[in-house]
Scaffold this motif. Sequence first.
Motif, PDB file in Angstrom:
ATOM      1  N   UNK A 167     -32.560  87.982  88.420  1.00 26.25           N
ATOM      2  CA  UNK A 167     -31.505  88.799  87.804  1.00 26.25           C
ATOM      3  C   UNK A 167     -31.904  89.381  86.454  1.00 26.25           C
ATOM      4  N   UNK A 168     -32.638  88.597  85.647  1.00 25.56           N
ATOM      5  CA  UNK A 168     -32.878  89.025  84.272  1.00 25.56           C
ATOM      6  C   UNK A 168     -34.343  89.214  83.926  1.00 25.56           C
ATOM      7  N   UNK A 169     -35.244  88.796  84.793  1.00 25.37           N
ATOM      8  CA  UNK A 169     -36.666  89.016  84.551  1.00 25.37           C
ATOM      9  C   UNK A 169     -37.352  87.843  83.889  1.00 25.37           C
ATOM     10  N   UNK A 170     -38.657  87.952  83.814  1.00 29.60           N
ATOM     11  CA  UNK A 170     -39.506  86.889  83.309  1.00 29.60           C
ATOM     12  C   UNK A 170     -39.246  86.579  81.834  1.00 29.60           C
ATOM     13  N   UNK A 171     -39.125  87.599  81.003  1.00 25.56           N
ATOM     14  CA  UNK A 171     -38.934  87.377  79.567  1.00 25.56           C
ATOM     15  C   UNK A 171     -37.626  86.663  79.246  1.00 25.56           C
ATOM     16  N   UNK A 172     -36.625  86.858  80.081  1.00 21.85           N
ATOM     17  CA  UNK A 172     -35.321  86.232  79.845  1.00 21.85           C
ATOM     18  C   UNK A 172     -35.194  84.860  80.506  1.00 21.85           C
ATOM     19  N   UNK A 173     -36.202  84.476  81.258  1.00 20.87           N
ATOM     20  CA  UNK A 173     -36.175  83.164  81.899  1.00 20.87           C
ATOM     21  C   UNK A 173     -36.783  82.158  80.925  1.00 20.87           C
ATOM     22  N   UNK A 174     -35.947  81.734  80.015  1.00 25.30           N
ATOM     23  CA  UNK A 174     -36.353  80.787  78.979  1.00 25.30           C
ATOM     24  C   UNK A 174     -35.584  79.488  79.183  1.00 25.30           C
ATOM     25  N   UNK A 175     -36.050  78.445  78.543  1.00 26.89           N
ATOM     26  CA  UNK A 175     -35.367  77.153  78.650  1.00 26.89           C
ATOM     27  C   UNK A 175     -33.935  77.241  78.093  1.00 26.89           C
ATOM     28  N   UNK A 176     -33.712  77.866  76.934  1.00 20.06           N
ATOM     29  CA  UNK A 176     -32.328  77.983  76.446  1.00 20.06           C
ATOM     30  C   UNK A 176     -31.425  78.796  77.384  1.00 20.06           C
ATOM     31  N   UNK A 177     -31.940  79.904  77.922  1.00 20.42           N
ATOM     32  CA  UNK A 177     -31.132  80.710  78.846  1.00 20.42           C
ATOM     33  C   UNK A 177     -30.837  79.951  80.134  1.00 20.42           C
ATOM     34  N   UNK A 178     -31.817  79.205  80.619  1.00 24.02           N
ATOM     35  CA  UNK A 178     -31.614  78.410  81.829  1.00 24.02           C
ATOM     36  C   UNK A 178     -30.580  77.318  81.571  1.00 24.02           C
ATOM     37  N   UNK A 179     -30.704  76.637  80.452  1.00 23.69           N
ATOM     38  CA  UNK A 179     -29.747  75.586  80.104  1.00 23.69           C
ATOM     39  C   UNK A 179     -28.325  76.157  80.043  1.00 23.69           C
TER      40      UNK A 179
ATOM     41  N   UNK B 189     -32.263  72.881  89.128  1.00 23.17           N
ATOM     42  CA  UNK B 189     -32.933  73.543  88.009  1.00 23.17           C
ATOM     43  C   UNK B 189     -33.799  74.690  88.536  1.00 23.17           C
ATOM     44  N   UNK B 190     -34.574  74.424  89.594  1.00 25.49           N
ATOM     45  CA  UNK B 190     -35.455  75.460  90.151  1.00 25.49           C
ATOM     46  C   UNK B 190     -34.655  76.596  90.784  1.00 25.49           C
ATOM     47  N   UNK B 191     -33.569  76.263  91.470  1.00 27.68           N
ATOM     48  CA  UNK B 191     -32.736  77.304  92.095  1.00 27.68           C
ATOM     49  C   UNK B 191     -32.131  78.222  91.027  1.00 27.68           C
ATOM     50  N   UNK B 192     -31.627  77.635  89.952  1.00 26.34           N
ATOM     51  CA  UNK B 192     -31.019  78.450  88.887  1.00 26.34           C
ATOM     52  C   UNK B 192     -32.088  79.262  88.157  1.00 26.34           C
ATOM     53  N   UNK B 193     -33.265  78.667  87.961  1.00 26.76           N
ATOM     54  CA  UNK B 193     -34.359  79.405  87.320  1.00 26.76           C
ATOM     55  C   UNK B 193     -34.768  80.604  88.181  1.00 26.76           C
ATOM     56  N   UNK B 194     -34.778  80.416  89.498  1.00 27.01           N
ATOM     57  CA  UNK B 194     -35.107  81.518  90.411  1.00 27.01           C
ATOM     58  C   UNK B 194     -34.071  82.623  90.295  1.00 27.01           C
ATOM     59  N   UNK B 195     -32.799  82.247  90.290  1.00 31.15           N
ATOM     60  CA  UNK B 195     -31.724  83.243  90.132  1.00 31.15           C
ATOM     61  C   UNK B 195     -31.874  84.009  88.822  1.00 31.15           C
TER      62      UNK B 195
END
Length: 189
Positions: free
Chosen positions: A22-34, A12-18
Motif C-alpha cells: 500500500x505505501x511502498x518500501x520507504x514507508x515500511x518502517x518499524x514505527x509505521x508497522x507498529x 507481523x509479516x502479513x501486516x508488513x506485506x500490506x
Amino acid sequence: MTQKRTLDLDKVLAKATELLEARGLNETTMPNLAKALGVRSQSLYHYVNNRSQLLSLVAASRVRVLYEDLIKQLVGLSGREALFKFADIVRDHLLKDKALSTLFYQLNEFSNDSDLIQEVKKILELGDKLQLASDETVSQHALVGAVLGYVFLDKLMEDQESPEEAEQNYHDMIWRLVGTGEQAISDPA
C-alpha cells in the motif's frame, strides 16, 4: 483484567506485506508497522531483530509461495518447455505480487545468509535441475535476469503497450533464450 496479546510473527509479516504493497518500501518502517498493528515499536523486536530481517522474512514467505507454485506447475515438464514455463511462472508471480517484486529489486541489501537469499537459492537450484533435462544449457543468470528485467519493463511501460503486446514481447524474448532459433509463438507452453 489484562488484555491477551494476539500478535505473532505471521501477523507481523502479513501486516508488513500490506504496508509494503500500500505505501511502498520507504514507508515500511518499524514505527509505521507498529502503528498499523496497534502496538508499540518495541513489541515488534520480540519477532524480528530489525527492519532488514523483517523485509527478508516478508520476501522469503512470498518466495516460498512462488517455489510451491513452480513445483506444482512444472511436474511432468522437461527441457525447453520446462524452462519456458519456469520463466512464465516467475514473471507472473512478480507482476501480481507487488511486495515481492519490490523486494526482489533490493536483493543486494540482504546478506547471503538472510532468509530471502536462502529461498531465492532454492528457486535457482530448481532452475538448475531443469537444465539437466535439457540438451542445451541456458544460463540461469540470463534467464532470471531476463525475467526480472522484463518485469521492470512491464511496470515501466504499462501505458505504452497493451497487455497482449507485453505478453507477446516477453514470450519472444524468453523464446530466444530457451528456443532453438525457431519462430516465437504466442503460447509455446
